[in-house]
Design a protein around this motif. Structure first.
Motif, PDB file in Angstrom:
ATOM      1  N   UNK A   1      46.625  69.586  55.813  1.00  0.00           N
ATOM      2  CA  UNK A   1      47.215  68.980  54.623  1.00  0.00           C
ATOM      3  C   UNK A   1      46.403  67.765  54.211  1.00  0.00           C
ATOM      4  N   UNK A   2      45.971  67.733  52.949  1.00  0.00           N
ATOM      5  CA  UNK A   2      45.244  66.601  52.402  1.00  0.00           C
ATOM      6  C   UNK A   2      46.168  65.827  51.483  1.00  0.00           C
ATOM      7  N   UNK A   3      46.036  64.515  51.492  1.00  0.00           N
ATOM      8  CA  UNK A   3      46.831  63.715  50.578  1.00  0.00           C
ATOM      9  C   UNK A   3      45.989  62.562  50.079  1.00  0.00           C
ATOM     10  N   UNK A   4      46.072  62.292  48.827  1.00  0.00           N
ATOM     11  CA  UNK A   4      45.271  61.246  48.191  1.00  0.00           C
ATOM     12  C   UNK A   4      46.131  60.018  47.958  1.00  0.00           C
ATOM     13  N   UNK A   5      45.588  58.851  48.326  1.00  0.00           N
ATOM     14  CA  UNK A   5      46.305  57.591  48.133  1.00  0.00           C
ATOM     15  C   UNK A   5      45.308  56.593  47.589  1.00  0.00           C
ATOM     16  N   UNK A   6      45.714  55.792  46.637  1.00  0.00           N
ATOM     17  CA  UNK A   6      44.784  54.779  46.164  1.00  0.00           C
ATOM     18  C   UNK A   6      45.473  53.703  45.365  1.00  0.00           C
ATOM     19  N   UNK A   7      45.538  52.498  45.913  1.00  0.00           N
ATOM     20  CA  UNK A   7      46.141  51.362  45.213  1.00  0.00           C
ATOM     21  C   UNK A   7      45.148  50.229  45.235  1.00  0.00           C
ATOM     22  N   UNK A   8      44.612  49.829  44.102  1.00  0.00           N
ATOM     23  CA  UNK A   8      43.575  48.796  44.114  1.00  0.00           C
ATOM     24  C   UNK A   8      44.128  47.422  44.427  1.00  0.00           C
ATOM     25  N   UNK A   9      43.289  46.581  44.994  1.00  0.00           N
ATOM     26  CA  UNK A   9      43.644  45.199  45.282  1.00  0.00           C
ATOM     27  C   UNK A   9      42.670  44.293  44.567  1.00  0.00           C
ATOM     28  N   UNK A  10      43.174  43.331  43.818  1.00  0.00           N
ATOM     29  CA  UNK A  10      42.333  42.328  43.179  1.00  0.00           C
ATOM     30  C   UNK A  10      42.778  40.966  43.685  1.00  0.00           C
ATOM     31  N   UNK A  11      41.881  40.247  44.332  1.00  0.00           N
ATOM     32  CA  UNK A  11      42.175  38.911  44.826  1.00  0.00           C
ATOM     33  C   UNK A  11      41.235  37.940  44.143  1.00  0.00           C
ATOM     34  N   UNK A  12      41.772  36.976  43.439  1.00  0.00           N
ATOM     35  CA  UNK A  12      40.963  35.987  42.759  1.00  0.00           C
ATOM     36  C   UNK A  12      41.071  34.673  43.510  1.00  0.00           C
ATOM     37  N   UNK A  13      39.949  34.225  44.082  1.00  0.00           N
ATOM     38  CA  UNK A  13      39.936  32.994  44.862  1.00  0.00           C
ATOM     39  C   UNK A  13      39.368  31.831  44.071  1.00  0.00           C
ATOM     40  N   UNK A  14      39.115  32.039  42.788  1.00  0.00           N
ATOM     41  CA  UNK A  14      38.542  30.979  41.967  1.00  0.00           C
ATOM     42  C   UNK A  14      37.188  31.395  41.439  1.00  0.00           C
ATOM     43  N   UNK A  15      36.771  30.771  40.359  1.00  0.00           N
ATOM     44  CA  UNK A  15      35.486  31.106  39.746  1.00  0.00           C
ATOM     45  C   UNK A  15      34.342  30.663  40.636  1.00  0.00           C
ATOM     46  N   UNK A  16      33.391  31.590  40.859  1.00  0.00           N
ATOM     47  CA  UNK A  16      32.254  31.305  41.713  1.00  0.00           C
ATOM     48  C   UNK A  16      30.964  31.579  40.952  1.00  0.00           C
ATOM     49  N   UNK A  17      30.022  30.726  41.119  1.00  0.00           N
ATOM     50  CA  UNK A  17      28.683  30.956  40.596  1.00  0.00           C
ATOM     51  C   UNK A  17      27.702  30.758  41.726  1.00  0.00           C
ATOM     52  N   UNK A  18      26.460  31.171  41.516  1.00  0.00           N
ATOM     53  CA  UNK A  18      25.451  30.999  42.568  1.00  0.00           C
ATOM     54  C   UNK A  18      25.175  29.519  42.812  1.00  0.00           C
ATOM     55  N   UNK A  19      25.448  28.692  41.825  1.00  0.00           N
ATOM     56  CA  UNK A  19      25.220  27.257  41.993  1.00  0.00           C
ATOM     57  C   UNK A  19      26.388  26.577  42.691  1.00  0.00           C
ATOM     58  N   UNK A  20      27.605  27.137  42.535  1.00  0.00           N
ATOM     59  CA  UNK A  20      28.787  26.433  43.036  1.00  0.00           C
ATOM     60  C   UNK A  20      29.304  26.952  44.366  1.00  0.00           C
ATOM     61  N   UNK A  21      28.843  28.164  44.795  1.00  0.00           N
ATOM     62  CA  UNK A  21      29.393  28.715  46.019  1.00  0.00           C
ATOM     63  C   UNK A  21      29.097  27.782  47.191  1.00  0.00           C
ATOM     64  N   UNK A  22      30.097  27.513  48.011  1.00  0.00           N
ATOM     65  CA  UNK A  22      29.932  26.602  49.149  1.00  0.00           C
ATOM     66  C   UNK A  22      30.864  27.029  50.261  1.00  0.00           C
ATOM     67  N   UNK A  23      30.635  26.540  51.441  1.00  0.00           N
ATOM     68  CA  UNK A  23      31.487  26.869  52.577  1.00  0.00           C
ATOM     69  C   UNK A  23      32.890  26.321  52.357  1.00  0.00           C
ATOM     70  N   UNK A  24      33.887  27.202  52.485  1.00  0.00           N
ATOM     71  CA  UNK A  24      35.268  26.779  52.271  1.00  0.00           C
ATOM     72  C   UNK A  24      35.696  25.820  53.374  1.00  0.00           C
ATOM     73  N   UNK A 148      43.959  63.124  56.278  1.00  0.00           N
ATOM     74  CA  UNK A 148      44.494  64.373  56.815  1.00  0.00           C
ATOM     75  C   UNK A 148      45.280  64.035  58.069  1.00  0.00           C
ATOM     76  N   UNK A 149      45.716  65.039  58.792  1.00  0.00           N
ATOM     77  CA  UNK A 149      46.478  64.782  60.010  1.00  0.00           C
ATOM     78  C   UNK A 149      45.635  64.124  61.090  1.00  0.00           C
ATOM     79  N   UNK A 150      44.295  64.262  61.008  1.00  0.00           N
ATOM     80  CA  UNK A 150      43.439  63.742  62.071  1.00  0.00           C
ATOM     81  C   UNK A 150      42.365  62.772  61.588  1.00  0.00           C
ATOM     82  N   UNK A 151      42.346  62.432  60.299  1.00  0.00           N
ATOM     83  CA  UNK A 151      41.337  61.488  59.808  1.00  0.00           C
ATOM     84  C   UNK A 151      41.851  60.728  58.605  1.00  0.00           C
ATOM     85  N   UNK A 152      41.273  59.549  58.412  1.00  0.00           N
ATOM     86  CA  UNK A 152      41.598  58.735  57.246  1.00  0.00           C
ATOM     87  C   UNK A 152      40.341  57.990  56.821  1.00  0.00           C
ATOM     88  N   UNK A 153      40.100  57.937  55.523  1.00  0.00           N
ATOM     89  CA  UNK A 153      38.956  57.214  54.974  1.00  0.00           C
ATOM     90  C   UNK A 153      39.452  56.056  54.123  1.00  0.00           C
TER      91      UNK A 153
END
Length: 390
Positions: A1-24, A148-153
């Motif tokens: 038995x195959x079953x399809x599941x798909x729920x997207x996740x969008x997480x916005x942690x703030x605007x990032x640019x290559x100039x502004x990215x820094x260690x949190x 499936x009964x024996x695998x998940x991706x």
């Protein structure tokens, strides 16, 4: 038995640019009660004599049952009874999680790709990036693209500069149980920019199942015939830059119980292991049998086959009897007085990976974790369960 599941996740942690990215400076709010529907729902797989349970949060394995020498199924990995605890537990031990974009440590949370410098969160002791940062693969809510009964991706798209890493990367990880009692993990990823990738799974094994009055793994016997080298690290577990012959206390080229030399380890004043063993037979993209572990108490054994260069052996040095065990790992009646907790040295990890801080060590024998735009990252590891009779 195959079953399809798909729920997207969008997480916005703030605007990032290559100039502004820094260690949190501090971890974000993980909003554990506000994750997408189904984030913590169990996904059950079974084949042969083994079964496993997963959740989408972190593409995490929460239970893995294998038969002991009497045929009794035992849950051999640490975890939580409730899915949301994988998000909410303050100590966050990475129980069973998929790890990325880069497993293990990145010194000072900085590396370069094509001469451009990148910064990633200093989420361990304020001095390095551990396991991909504050919101690495262990905290993504992955989609389930096929099951499936024996695998998940599981699949997930990580945007450019997610946790400071370059490139939009499409990740996939497939867990499969085979009829010969093998749990296999296939990782793949594609990127639109040159980047770095090194994945692993962070299952904490206790082949005693934390039962029968034995809550540690000190009796576990490890054998890694070709682990004749290791990656020396400093007091912060950052590589010193060489790959050296393995010292006696880390020598598992012949079968040896963890108890024999664990107190001679250099992780802290009380010893312990949190070390990357390096395989002398490593060749890129070649799978071979690399390490085994078994419990003399239950007879449960696991044999690992992998195409990776090293294994991170960690012995639960930070477990301190404050995290409750799963019900599947408590003896009948145990825990009613509050004594059923995961103990110090109560697990051993066998994290198959490229190494430690490889992005800052592109020579000296450290395998490359660079992935070119348009190419594919791939990795495969297998954990085959059986019984060793005493």
């Amino acid at each position: 038995m195959k079953r399809k599941i798909g729920i997207p996740l969008v997480v916005i942690l703030g605007a990032l640019t290559r100039e502004s990215i820094a260690s949190a400076p501090s971890p974000p709010d993980y909003n554990c009660t506000d994750q997408p529907e189904g984030s913590f729902d169990p996904i059950l797989l079974q084949n042969g004599d083994i079964s496993a349970q997963f959740i989408r949060y972190g593409a995490t394995i929460t239970h893995l049952l294998a038969p002991d020498q009497s045929g009794t199924p035992r849950d051999v990995i640490l975890g939580f009874d409730y899915g949301m605890d994988y998000c909410a537990e303050s100590t966050h031990p990475f129980f069973g999680a998929t790890i990325g974009r880069v497993a293990n440590r990145i010194e000072a949370g900085t590396f370069s790709v094509n001469g451009e410098n990148y910064n990633t969160p200093l989420n361990e002791n304020g001095c390095d990036t551990l396991h991909g940062g504050f919101v690495g693969a262990d905290r993504w809510v992955w989609d389930v693209s096929e099951s499936s009964d024996s695998s998940v991706t599981f699949t997930h798209t990580s945007p450019d500069l997610d946790q400071g890493f370059p490139g939009t990367v499409k990740f996939s990880v497939t867990h499969m149980l085979s009829s010969d009692n093998t749990w296999s993990i296939d990782y793949s990823a594609t990127t639109d920019m040159d980047t770095i990738i090194s994945m692993t799974n962070h299952a904490y094994f206790n082949l005693n199942a934390n039962m029968n009055g034995e809550g540690t793994v000190l009796d576990h016997v490890i054998n890694a015939p070709n682990a004749g080298k290791y990656i020396p690290v400093d007091e912060y577990l950052i590589p010193t830059g060489t790959i050296d012959p393995v010292p006696d206390y880390l020598n598992f080229t012949s079968p040896k119980a963890l108890s024999v030399d664990i107190d001679s380890g250099t992780v802290d004043a009380s010893g312990g292991y949190d070390n990357a063993l390096f395989f002398t037979d490593y060749a890129p993209n070649v799978s071979r049998k690399v390490i085994s572990m078994h419990s003399p108490i239950t007879g449960i054994a696991v044999l690992v086959t992998s195409d990776q260069a090293s294994v991170q052996l960690y012995t639960g040095n930070n477990l301190d009897s404050t995290i409750p065990r799963k019900k599947s790992q408590c003896d009948e009646g145990e825990g009613e007085g509050g004594e059923c907790f995961y103990e110090w040295r109560g697990a051993a990890t066998l994290e198959m990976q490229a190494g430690v801080d490889n992005a800052n060590h592109r020579d000296g024998g450290f395998p490359s974790i660079d992935v070119k735009a348009g190419s594919q990252y791939k990795q495969r590891s297998e954990y085959k369960f059986g019984v060793v009779y005493s």
